[in-house]
Design a protein around this motif. Structure first.
Motif, PDB file in Angstrom:
ATOM      1  N   LYS A 223      17.281  46.904  -3.626  1.00 46.64           N
ATOM      2  CA  LYS A 223      17.014  45.589  -2.995  1.00 46.64           C
ATOM      3  C   LYS A 223      16.931  44.498  -4.047  1.00 46.64           C
ATOM      4  O   LYS A 223      17.494  43.398  -3.883  1.00 46.64           O
ATOM      5  CB  LYS A 223      15.704  45.670  -2.204  1.00 46.64           C
ATOM      6  CG  LYS A 223      15.462  44.462  -1.298  1.00 46.64           C
ATOM      7  CD  LYS A 223      14.231  44.713  -0.450  1.00 46.64           C
ATOM      8  CE  LYS A 223      14.043  43.570   0.563  1.00 46.64           C
ATOM      9  NZ  LYS A 223      15.074  43.569   1.610  1.00 46.64           N
ATOM     10  N   GLN A 224      16.260  44.824  -5.165  1.00 46.96           N
ATOM     11  CA  GLN A 224      16.099  43.825  -6.232  1.00 46.96           C
ATOM     12  C   GLN A 224      17.450  43.434  -6.815  1.00 46.96           C
ATOM     13  O   GLN A 224      17.724  42.248  -7.032  1.00 46.96           O
ATOM     14  CB  GLN A 224      15.178  44.393  -7.318  1.00 46.96           C
ATOM     15  CG  GLN A 224      14.916  43.407  -8.456  1.00 46.96           C
ATOM     16  CD  GLN A 224      14.019  44.036  -9.530  1.00 46.96           C
ATOM     17  OE1 GLN A 224      13.439  45.091  -9.317  1.00 46.96           O
ATOM     18  NE2 GLN A 224      13.909  43.359 -10.670  1.00 46.96           N
ATOM     19  N   ASN A 227      19.495  41.293  -4.388  1.00 50.45           N
ATOM     20  CA  ASN A 227      18.968  39.921  -4.335  1.00 50.45           C
ATOM     21  C   ASN A 227      19.367  39.128  -5.571  1.00 50.45           C
ATOM     22  O   ASN A 227      19.703  37.929  -5.498  1.00 50.45           O
ATOM     23  CB  ASN A 227      17.441  39.949  -4.206  1.00 50.45           C
ATOM     24  CG  ASN A 227      17.011  40.383  -2.807  1.00 50.45           C
ATOM     25  OD1 ASN A 227      17.767  40.245  -1.846  1.00 50.45           O
ATOM     26  ND2 ASN A 227      15.788  40.914  -2.681  1.00 50.45           N
ATOM     27  N   THR A 228      19.306  39.786  -6.720  1.00 49.50           N
ATOM     28  CA  THR A 228      19.711  39.120  -7.974  1.00 49.50           C
ATOM     29  C   THR A 228      21.171  38.694  -7.899  1.00 49.50           C
ATOM     30  O   THR A 228      21.542  37.573  -8.282  1.00 49.50           O
ATOM     31  CB  THR A 228      19.487  40.070  -9.158  1.00 49.50           C
ATOM     32  OG1 THR A 228      18.095  40.395  -9.245  1.00 49.50           O
ATOM     33  CG2 THR A 228      19.935  39.432 -10.464  1.00 49.50           C
ATOM     34  N   SER A 230      22.905  38.090  -5.227  1.00 48.47           N
ATOM     35  CA  SER A 230      23.031  36.994  -4.256  1.00 48.47           C
ATOM     36  C   SER A 230      22.541  35.681  -4.846  1.00 48.47           C
ATOM     37  O   SER A 230      23.134  34.611  -4.616  1.00 48.47           O
ATOM     38  CB  SER A 230      22.232  37.358  -2.994  1.00 48.47           C
ATOM     39  OG  SER A 230      22.335  36.316  -2.044  1.00 48.47           O
ATOM     40  N   GLN A 231      21.446  35.725  -5.632  1.00 49.84           N
ATOM     41  CA  GLN A 231      20.901  34.526  -6.257  1.00 49.84           C
ATOM     42  C   GLN A 231      21.908  33.936  -7.230  1.00 49.84           C
ATOM     43  O   GLN A 231      22.084  32.702  -7.292  1.00 49.84           O
ATOM     44  CB  GLN A 231      19.589  34.870  -6.987  1.00 49.84           C
ATOM     45  CG  GLN A 231      18.831  33.672  -7.546  1.00 49.84           C
ATOM     46  CD  GLN A 231      18.319  32.751  -6.440  1.00 49.84           C
ATOM     47  OE1 GLN A 231      18.071  33.176  -5.320  1.00 49.84           O
ATOM     48  NE2 GLN A 231      18.177  31.469  -6.748  1.00 49.84           N
ATOM     49  N   GLY A 235      22.378  30.752  -5.498  1.00 50.01           N
ATOM     50  CA  GLY A 235      21.006  30.269  -5.686  1.00 50.01           C
ATOM     51  C   GLY A 235      20.896  28.756  -5.588  1.00 50.01           C
ATOM     52  O   GLY A 235      21.897  28.031  -5.518  1.00 50.01           O
ATOM     53  N   ASN A 279      28.869  37.768  -1.195  1.00 50.93           N
ATOM     54  CA  ASN A 279      27.499  37.247  -1.138  1.00 50.93           C
ATOM     55  C   ASN A 279      26.863  37.536   0.217  1.00 50.93           C
ATOM     56  O   ASN A 279      25.708  37.994   0.298  1.00 50.93           O
ATOM     57  CB  ASN A 279      27.510  35.740  -1.422  1.00 50.93           C
ATOM     58  CG  ASN A 279      26.108  35.147  -1.427  1.00 50.93           C
ATOM     59  OD1 ASN A 279      25.249  35.604  -2.166  1.00 50.93           O
ATOM     60  ND2 ASN A 279      25.871  34.163  -0.568  1.00 50.93           N
ATOM     61  N   GLU A 283      23.657  40.048   0.905  1.00 50.66           N
ATOM     62  CA  GLU A 283      22.446  39.612   1.588  1.00 50.66           C
ATOM     63  C   GLU A 283      22.134  40.515   2.794  1.00 50.66           C
ATOM     64  O   GLU A 283      20.985  40.873   3.048  1.00 50.66           O
ATOM     65  CB  GLU A 283      22.607  38.151   2.054  1.00 50.66           C
ATOM     66  CG  GLU A 283      22.603  37.147   0.899  1.00 50.66           C
ATOM     67  CD  GLU A 283      22.866  35.720   1.387  1.00 50.66           C
ATOM     68  OE1 GLU A 283      23.273  35.570   2.577  1.00 50.66           O
ATOM     69  OE2 GLU A 283      22.687  34.793   0.597  1.00 50.66           O
ATOM     70  N   SER A 286      20.924  43.880   1.594  1.00 52.01           N
ATOM     71  CA  SER A 286      19.558  43.719   1.075  1.00 52.01           C
ATOM     72  C   SER A 286      18.545  43.736   2.218  1.00 52.01           C
ATOM     73  O   SER A 286      17.470  44.328   2.097  1.00 52.01           O
ATOM     74  CB  SER A 286      19.452  42.419   0.277  1.00 52.01           C
ATOM     75  OG  SER A 286      18.123  42.208  -0.177  1.00 52.01           O
ATOM     76  N   GLU A 287      18.919  43.083   3.332  1.00 49.61           N
ATOM     77  CA  GLU A 287      18.020  43.067   4.480  1.00 49.61           C
ATOM     78  C   GLU A 287      17.872  44.455   5.108  1.00 49.61           C
ATOM     79  O   GLU A 287      16.826  44.805   5.671  1.00 49.61           O
ATOM     80  CB  GLU A 287      18.542  42.079   5.530  1.00 49.61           C
ATOM     81  CG  GLU A 287      18.442  40.629   5.093  1.00 49.61           C
ATOM     82  CD  GLU A 287      19.071  39.681   6.107  1.00 49.61           C
ATOM     83  OE1 GLU A 287      19.555  40.200   7.152  1.00 49.61           O
ATOM     84  OE2 GLU A 287      19.104  38.477   5.866  1.00 49.61           O
TER      85      GLU A 287
END
Length: 552
Positions: A223-224, A227-228, A230-231, A235, A279, A283, A286-287
């Motif tokens: 997950k981390q 997210n990274t 995607s950021q 971001g 992207n 996301e 990640s969800e």
């Protein structure tokens, strides 16, 4: 009948070609002349084993051939069954190489020794002074009884029935053994099957579970990282998508000046679209990532069950376990089918055994009927050979159904008494060598009229007899020769005088050593040979006259 015997390079024989005729052929020769060598050569083509020690010249091979006239004997089926060329004049040949290797042939076709012996047994019967021991053999005694009872065809049928019965019985015993073992294993099979069935295994599930366990175990890290990613792509601060969008706008402005700039602008747009999709998917993934320790325990436990089953059964995959489960189910089902097979086989065995016993009893009755005839016929012949008080008693022991064997349900025993009022005892315990020889000759004489054996060879069976008895023995041989070719090796002049032809075996000394030879005698030579047998090497006039009388 034996027409010709050819011998090459055998013991003391360099080359020898002998022709035989019908009737009684006499073979004589001084002691040590090589009569036994001649018989040994004949035994080679009758299936006796041999080695390189039989070679005269150790550098050359030994060849022995016998030509037999077989047109009057029912052997066509033997040749057809064994895929051999049938010839009215059939040649049996043995070759022995200097290396000791032996080859056998029937009409130039290579055969194994057992097949050569099987044919030879139908062509020649050798009766030697040592063969009198077979008189005490129960198998021989039974064969004599069956010859008198004319049981030949019935015995062939019986042996076939018995062989089928024995094979069926063996198959039944194997089925019962398999059932017994299966029943002993049924609890173990059932436990293994239940364990696999309860596991509810599915093909390919290990790979799926291992992937899921990886995701559950590393959920936080996954997950981390998603997210990274995607950021970085989208971001709040200046991100990759914004910067690539700016690049696209810049190239779009110059694309009107040159087609190559337009291509670059299009490619940037494609990259931008792909990155936006990446992207969005990152996301979304990640969800979806959840840290679920309970689910991880469930997956881990399921994998442990599968791993344990694989280790227990020494298998490498779920598919192998599923195959084992199927095999166990088949074994469990087969135990029930074995019972049905056994029931069916027991009916077949019982039916076949009934057929065996029925024919065995018919054969037994036929044997019993001829026992007095055997005793009477033997007594008559032994009386002719100066054994007036000799008697043969034939005992038949009839067994019960369970005693049935390859030859039926009977045991035949010959008992003998040489003297008037004497006790009947087993042959080897009461008869002398001379008595046994005459008894065997009497039996062979009787069997000669009952069988189709082409050639009978008597090898010095005149041990222990002489004079008038020898003349009577010779007369019986002469009588047998009216129906069969008879060859007699003898040292008695009374027997030699009965022959229709006479061969002599003799030794000669050559430069290379002693050699054994053989030739047919003229009438005059025959008189001299019989005279020599009467008086020794110094032949007297009286011996000559006596020899003439014997020939007349």
């Amino acid at each position: 009948m034996l027409k010709k015997l050819s011998v090459r390079n055998y013991i003391l024989i360099d080359e020898l070609d002998i022709h035989f005729t019908n009737g009684l052929t006499i073979i004589t020769g001084e002691t040590g002349a090589g009569k036994s060598i001649l018989l040994g050569a004949l035994s080679m083509i009758l299936g006796q084993r041999a080695d390189a020690g039989a070679l005269l010249d150790k550098k050359k091979k030994c060849i022995i051939e016998g030509v037999f006239l077989i047109k009057d004997y029912p052997l066509q089926n033997f040749f057809a069954d064994n895929e051999l060329d049938y010839e009215e004049e059939t040649c049996l040949r043995r070759e022995i190489t200097p290396e000791g290797k032996s080859r056998a042939f029937i009409n130039d076709t290579p055969v194994n020794l057992s097949l050569l012996r099987e044919l030879a047994d139908t062509l020649v019967d050798i009766h030697s002074q040592h063969e009198t021991l077979t008189l005490a053999n129960s198998t021989f005694q039974l064969s004599v009884t069956d010859a008198f009872a004319d049981n030949g065809k019935k015995l062939i049928t019986y042996k076939k029935l018995y062989t089928v019965y024995r094979n069926l019985k063996k198959e039944l015993e194997q089925l019962k053994a398999a059932e017994l073992k299966a029943k002993a294993d049924i609890d173990y099979f059932q436990f293994q099957f239940n364990e696999l069935e309860e596991a509810k295994l599915k093909s390919g599930e290990v790979e799926s579970l291992e992937t899921e366990l990886q995701s559950l175990t590393h959920a936080e890290e996954i997950k981390q990282q998603l997210n990274t990613a995607s950021q970085i792509l989208s971001g709040e601060d200046e991100n990759i998508l914004q910067r690539i969008s700016t690049v696209g706008s810049t190239l779009s402005q110059v694309s009107k000046f040159d087609k190559s700039y337009e291509d670059l602008s299009s490619r940037i747009k494609s990259v931008l679209l792909e990155l936006k999709d990446i992207n969005a998917e990152a996301e979304q993934l990640s969800e979806q990532v959840r840290f679920d320790p309970m689910r991880a325990d469930i997956v881990n436990e399921r994998l442990n069950i599968i791993y344990r089953l694989q280790q227990k059964h020494h298998l490498n995959s779920v598919d192998d376990l599923l195959q084992l489960q199927s095999d166990l189910q088949e074994k469990l089902s087969g135990i029930g089918s074995l019972e049905l097979q056994i029931e069916k086989m027991e009916v077949e065995v019982t039916k076949q055994f009934a057929a065996v016993i029925k024919l065995a009893k018919e054969i037994s009755i036929a044997r019993k009927k001829v026992l007095p005839e055997i005793e009477k016929s033997v007594k008559k012949l032994t009386a002719e050979m100066a054994m007036p008080n000799a008697e043969l008693k034939v005992e038949q022991q009839i067994g019960d159904d369970q005693s049935a064997g390859q030859d039926g349900i009977d045991k035949i025993t010959f008992l003998f008494s040489a003297n008037k009022g004497g006790d009947f005892k087993e042959l080897g315990k009461v008869a002398s060598g001379g008595e046994l020889s005459r008894l065997m000759l009497a039996i062979k004489s009787l069997m000669a009229g009952l069988t189709s054996l082409p050639t009978i060879i008597f090898d010095e069976i005149d041990t222990g007899i002489s004079g008038e008895v020898a003349a009577r023995v010779g007369g019986i041989m002469q009588e047998i020769s009216r129906q069969h070719q008879v060859i007699a090796i003898t040292h008695l002049p009374q027997i030699a005088g009965k022959g229709s032809s006479h061969l002599i075996v003799y030794k000669t000394d050559t430069k290379t050593g002693t050699r054994t030879s053989m030739r047919i005698l003229t009438e005059e030579e025959r008189i001299n040979e019989i005279a020599r047998m009467l008086s020794g090497n110094k032949i007297s006039g009286a011996a000559i006259e006596h020899a003439k009388e014997l020939l007349e």
